[in-house]
Scaffold this motif. Sequence first.
Motif, PDB file in Angstrom:
ATOM      1  N   LEU A   1       3.062 -10.801 -11.883  1.00 13.71           N
ATOM      2  CA  LEU A   1       2.794 -10.605 -13.307  1.00 13.71           C
ATOM      3  C   LEU A   1       3.274 -11.841 -14.055  1.00 13.71           C
ATOM      4  CD1 LEU A   1       3.841  -6.891 -13.865  1.00 13.71           C
ATOM      5  CD2 LEU A   1       1.535  -7.827 -13.787  1.00 13.71           C
TER       6      LEU A   1
ATOM      7  N   GLU B   1      -1.831  -9.771 -14.261  1.00 17.70           N
ATOM      8  CA  GLU B   1      -1.592  -9.850 -12.823  1.00 17.70           C
ATOM      9  C   GLU B   1      -2.490 -10.937 -12.232  1.00 17.70           C
ATOM     10  OE1 GLU B   1      -2.628  -6.832  -9.431  1.00 17.70           O
ATOM     11  OE2 GLU B   1      -0.796  -6.168 -10.456  1.00 17.70           O
TER      12      GLU B   1
ATOM     13  N   THR C   1       0.478 -10.914  -5.404  1.00 18.04           N
ATOM     14  CA  THR C   1       0.208 -10.848  -6.841  1.00 18.04           C
ATOM     15  C   THR C   1       1.520 -10.911  -7.609  1.00 18.04           C
ATOM     16  OG1 THR C   1       0.212  -8.433  -6.825  1.00 18.04           O
ATOM     17  CG2 THR C   1      -1.916  -9.523  -6.568  1.00 18.04           C
TER      18      THR C   1
END
Length: 107
Positions: free
Chosen positions: A70, A88, A68
Motif C-alpha cells: 500500500l 495497492e 503488493t
Amino acid sequence: MKLVLAIVSTDDTNSVIKALAKERFQTTKLATTGGFLSKGNSTLITGCEDEDVQKVIDIIGTQSKKRTELVPGTGPFDANELIAAPIEVTVGGATVFVLNVDQFYKI
C-alpha cells in the motif's frame, strides 16, 4: 558472451546475489532508485556465456518475488478529503535486459 542487467528490489538483492554466486556467476551490484515509487532497488550486472543466459534468468526469477504494498495515494484532492486513500501496487519481481558482448577483457 552476454551481459545480463537485472533490476531487482532491494529486499531481494542479497538472495539473488547469493543464488547466482552459488552457481558461480560473478555479479556486480549498483544501488539504484526506481522512478515510479522512488523506492530503492539494485541493478545487478552479470556476464555469462550464451548457453547460461536462461539459467541466470531463472535464478533471478526464482529469487525476485512479486508482492503488493500500500502506498499513499496521490491525485486530485477533494476539499472534503484531507488524505488520499492508499493505493495497492505490485512491487518486486525483476526487469531483465540481455545484451550482446562483442569483446570482454579482464585486466
